[in-house]
Design a protein around this motif. Sequence first.
Motif, PDB file in Angstrom:
ATOM      1  N   MET A   1     -21.289  -6.731  -3.543  1.00  0.00           N
ATOM      2  CA  MET A   1     -20.246  -5.734  -3.255  1.00  0.00           C
ATOM      3  C   MET A   1     -19.018  -6.444  -2.686  1.00  0.00           C
ATOM      4  SD  MET A   1     -20.524  -2.453  -0.701  1.00  0.00           S
ATOM      5  CE  MET A   1     -19.125  -1.396  -0.403  1.00  0.00           C
ATOM      6  N   TRP A   2     -17.895  -6.325  -3.366  1.00  0.00           N
ATOM      7  CA  TRP A   2     -16.696  -7.065  -2.988  1.00  0.00           C
ATOM      8  C   TRP A   2     -15.933  -6.415  -1.851  1.00  0.00           C
ATOM      9  CZ3 TRP A   2     -12.067  -4.578  -2.958  1.00  0.00           C
ATOM     10  CH2 TRP A   2     -11.997  -3.355  -3.651  1.00  0.00           C
ATOM     11  N   LEU A   3     -16.130  -5.119  -1.630  1.00  0.00           N
ATOM     12  CA  LEU A   3     -15.262  -4.367  -0.742  1.00  0.00           C
ATOM     13  C   LEU A   3     -15.279  -4.885   0.694  1.00  0.00           C
ATOM     14  CD1 LEU A   3     -13.363  -1.996  -0.227  1.00  0.00           C
ATOM     15  CD2 LEU A   3     -15.379  -0.566   0.159  1.00  0.00           C
ATOM     16  N   ILE A   4     -16.462  -4.968   1.305  1.00  0.00           N
ATOM     17  CA  ILE A   4     -16.546  -5.369   2.710  1.00  0.00           C
ATOM     18  C   ILE A   4     -16.025  -6.799   2.914  1.00  0.00           C
ATOM     19  CG2 ILE A   4     -18.063  -5.719   4.688  1.00  0.00           C
ATOM     20  CD1 ILE A   4     -17.564  -2.789   3.928  1.00  0.00           C
ATOM     21  N   PRO A   5     -16.457  -7.784   2.091  1.00  0.00           N
ATOM     22  CA  PRO A   5     -15.887  -9.132   2.259  1.00  0.00           C
ATOM     23  C   PRO A   5     -14.375  -9.159   2.107  1.00  0.00           C
ATOM     24  CG  PRO A   5     -17.856  -9.222   0.908  1.00  0.00           C
ATOM     25  CD  PRO A   5     -17.538  -7.782   1.089  1.00  0.00           C
ATOM     26  N   ALA A   6     -13.834  -8.395   1.151  1.00  0.00           N
ATOM     27  CA  ALA A   6     -12.384  -8.365   0.956  1.00  0.00           C
ATOM     28  C   ALA A   6     -11.684  -7.773   2.186  1.00  0.00           C
ATOM     29  CB  ALA A   6     -12.032  -7.552  -0.296  1.00  0.00           C
ATOM     30  N   CYS A   7     -12.261  -6.720   2.743  1.00  0.00           N
ATOM     31  CA  CYS A   7     -11.683  -6.106   3.938  1.00  0.00           C
ATOM     32  C   CYS A   7     -11.727  -7.073   5.118  1.00  0.00           C
ATOM     33  CB  CYS A   7     -12.441  -4.824   4.289  1.00  0.00           C
ATOM     34  SG  CYS A   7     -12.145  -3.438   3.161  1.00  0.00           S
ATOM     35  N   LEU A   8     -12.831  -7.795   5.260  1.00  0.00           N
ATOM     36  CA  LEU A   8     -12.944  -8.758   6.350  1.00  0.00           C
ATOM     37  C   LEU A   8     -11.910  -9.873   6.213  1.00  0.00           C
ATOM     38  CD1 LEU A   8     -16.846  -9.065   6.653  1.00  0.00           C
ATOM     39  CD2 LEU A   8     -15.292  -7.886   8.218  1.00  0.00           C
ATOM     40  N   VAL A   9     -11.649 -10.282   4.980  1.00  0.00           N
ATOM     41  CA  VAL A   9     -10.666 -11.340   4.739  1.00  0.00           C
ATOM     42  C   VAL A   9      -9.266 -10.886   5.161  1.00  0.00           C
ATOM     43  CG1 VAL A   9      -9.455 -12.657   2.957  1.00  0.00           C
ATOM     44  CG2 VAL A   9     -11.950 -12.545   2.954  1.00  0.00           C
ATOM     45  N   TYR A  15      -5.541 -10.937  12.037  1.00  0.00           N
ATOM     46  CA  TYR A  15      -5.772 -11.593  13.328  1.00  0.00           C
ATOM     47  C   TYR A  15      -5.018 -12.924  13.391  1.00  0.00           C
ATOM     48  CZ  TYR A  15      -9.441  -8.431  15.012  1.00  0.00           C
ATOM     49  OH  TYR A  15     -10.129  -7.347  15.484  1.00  0.00           O
ATOM     50  N   SER A  16      -4.938 -13.608  12.262  1.00  0.00           N
ATOM     51  CA  SER A  16      -4.228 -14.887  12.225  1.00  0.00           C
ATOM     52  C   SER A  16      -2.736 -14.701  12.477  1.00  0.00           C
ATOM     53  CB  SER A  16      -4.452 -15.580  10.874  1.00  0.00           C
ATOM     54  OG  SER A  16      -5.832 -15.851  10.671  1.00  0.00           O
ATOM     55  N   PHE A  17      -2.155 -13.601  11.969  1.00  0.00           N
ATOM     56  CA  PHE A  17      -0.758 -13.298  12.266  1.00  0.00           C
ATOM     57  C   PHE A  17      -0.566 -13.146  13.778  1.00  0.00           C
ATOM     58  CE2 PHE A  17      -0.122 -11.722   7.788  1.00  0.00           C
ATOM     59  CZ  PHE A  17       0.915 -12.586   7.490  1.00  0.00           C
ATOM     60  N   ARG A  18      -1.516 -12.462  14.429  1.00  0.00           N
ATOM     61  CA  ARG A  18      -1.409 -12.279  15.883  1.00  0.00           C
ATOM     62  C   ARG A  18      -1.557 -13.612  16.607  1.00  0.00           C
ATOM     63  NH1 ARG A  18      -5.252  -6.880  16.473  1.00  0.00           N
ATOM     64  NH2 ARG A  18      -4.121  -5.621  14.922  1.00  0.00           N
ATOM     65  N   PHE A  19      -2.423 -14.465  16.085  1.00  0.00           N
ATOM     66  CA  PHE A  19      -2.560 -15.781  16.695  1.00  0.00           C
ATOM     67  C   PHE A  19      -1.252 -16.570  16.591  1.00  0.00           C
ATOM     68  CE2 PHE A  19      -2.997 -20.255  15.370  1.00  0.00           C
ATOM     69  CZ  PHE A  19      -3.194 -20.806  16.635  1.00  0.00           C
ATOM     70  N   TRP A 176      -1.060  -4.964  11.409  1.00  0.00           N
ATOM     71  CA  TRP A 176      -1.522  -3.581  11.240  1.00  0.00           C
ATOM     72  C   TRP A 176      -1.458  -3.142   9.781  1.00  0.00           C
ATOM     73  CZ3 TRP A 176      -0.523  -4.068  16.545  1.00  0.00           C
ATOM     74  CH2 TRP A 176      -1.467  -3.449  17.365  1.00  0.00           C
ATOM     75  N   VAL A 177      -0.490  -3.632   9.056  1.00  0.00           N
ATOM     76  CA  VAL A 177      -0.409  -3.302   7.628  1.00  0.00           C
ATOM     77  C   VAL A 177      -1.662  -3.796   6.907  1.00  0.00           C
ATOM     78  CG1 VAL A 177       0.772  -3.873   5.469  1.00  0.00           C
ATOM     79  CG2 VAL A 177       2.095  -3.136   7.460  1.00  0.00           C
ATOM     80  N   LEU A 178      -2.096  -5.001   7.218  1.00  0.00           N
ATOM     81  CA  LEU A 178      -3.286  -5.551   6.565  1.00  0.00           C
ATOM     82  C   LEU A 178      -4.533  -4.740   6.922  1.00  0.00           C
ATOM     83  CD1 LEU A 178      -2.520  -9.350   6.988  1.00  0.00           C
ATOM     84  CD2 LEU A 178      -2.688  -8.107   4.833  1.00  0.00           C
ATOM     85  N   ILE A 195      -5.122  10.204   0.055  1.00  0.00           N
ATOM     86  CA  ILE A 195      -4.491   9.425   1.116  1.00  0.00           C
ATOM     87  C   ILE A 195      -3.823   8.203   0.512  1.00  0.00           C
ATOM     88  CG2 ILE A 195      -4.896   8.090   3.225  1.00  0.00           C
ATOM     89  CD1 ILE A 195      -7.149   9.961   3.915  1.00  0.00           C
ATOM     90  N   THR A 196      -2.518   8.088   0.720  1.00  0.00           N
ATOM     91  CA  THR A 196      -1.758   6.963   0.182  1.00  0.00           C
ATOM     92  C   THR A 196      -1.906   5.736   1.098  1.00  0.00           C
ATOM     93  OG1 THR A 196       0.261   7.528   1.383  1.00  0.00           O
ATOM     94  CG2 THR A 196      -0.088   8.595  -0.766  1.00  0.00           C
ATOM     95  N   LEU A 197      -1.431   4.609   0.616  1.00  0.00           N
ATOM     96  CA  LEU A 197      -1.489   3.387   1.417  1.00  0.00           C
ATOM     97  C   LEU A 197      -0.690   3.538   2.707  1.00  0.00           C
ATOM     98  CD1 LEU A 197      -2.156   0.411   1.907  1.00  0.00           C
ATOM     99  CD2 LEU A 197      -0.230  -0.198   0.410  1.00  0.00           C
ATOM    100  N   LEU A 198       0.514   4.107   2.618  1.00  0.00           N
ATOM    101  CA  LEU A 198       1.340   4.293   3.805  1.00  0.00           C
ATOM    102  C   LEU A 198       0.652   5.202   4.815  1.00  0.00           C
ATOM    103  CD1 LEU A 198       3.972   3.813   5.317  1.00  0.00           C
ATOM    104  CD2 LEU A 198       4.989   5.716   4.039  1.00  0.00           C
ATOM    105  N   GLN A 199       0.030   6.258   4.319  1.00  0.00           N
ATOM    106  CA  GLN A 199      -0.679   7.170   5.216  1.00  0.00           C
ATOM    107  C   GLN A 199      -1.866   6.472   5.890  1.00  0.00           C
ATOM    108  OE1 GLN A 199      -1.498  10.353   2.474  1.00  0.00           O
ATOM    109  NE2 GLN A 199       0.391  11.458   2.973  1.00  0.00           N
TER     110      GLN A 199
END
Length: 273
Positions: A1-9, A15-19, A176-178, A195-199
């Motif tokens: 299942m690709w969904l969860i790994p993709a979301c984690l990435v 998190y890297s942006f915040r770092f 937050w966008v990611l 539900i749209t991406l912006l929403q």
Amino acid sequence: MWLIPACLVVVFIGYSFRFFRWHWYLVHMGHPIPMISSFRIYFASLALSASPGRVGESIKSLLLKRRHDTPVSHTLAGLLCERFTDLLAVMLLISLGAFSGIQAKWAIITVAIIQLCIILLMRHPEWLKRSMLAPVRKWPRVNHLIIWFEFMIDRISMLLSSGILVGSVFLAVMSWVLEGIALYWLFQYLGVDSITLLQAIMILAASDLIGAISFMPGGIGGAEVTLISLSILYGAGQTEAVAATFLIRFITLWFGVGLGIMSMFWEQSVQKA
């Protein structure tokens, strides 16, 4: 299942942006910590991100003091600026149109005015020192604390200068966008096409804001109720809203805590070496 790994990435990239924002702060304050050490200590602090108001993340100040002798007043100033720019980013995303009610608009305007006043105030640190710290200088016992606060005010003023402030808010917004993209993918997988991406991005930002205001550990309770309520408001079924909420909280909050625990063990192993 690709969904969860993709979301984690994508969440890890967030998190890297915040770092990078945090490391940028350190560099501007005159502390060019080696990137690997800075990365390890920053992510180690995420182990305590489920604390009320995420105050546990201040442990990175102690870790930096112990490993690199970085002044705590400087790193606490960076931590306060992190929270401030997080709030700016969240309010910016929410104000894009998630809520059309007049009460929500006035709440957003009120918070924006308060934030603008804080920015303007911190742009004039000398005035702040004279008005708040000068009156207590006559008490010798607190002189060392006054000096400590003066250093912190100076660093906050530096980090809220125009160029650094804009860059910091941009990095926070991207984070937050990611995470919003991850929530959107979950909605799509669950069959919620209304539900749209912006929403999705705005729903996540609003839930984080309510969770922080609740001052519960990790925003538990407030964040979940907000996520479920807004998801249903924008067209998700109750089952799908609950499922998406459970998954996104695991992918964001608890994934971050897990990364933090691993980084904490990494930091301890380096210290022992």
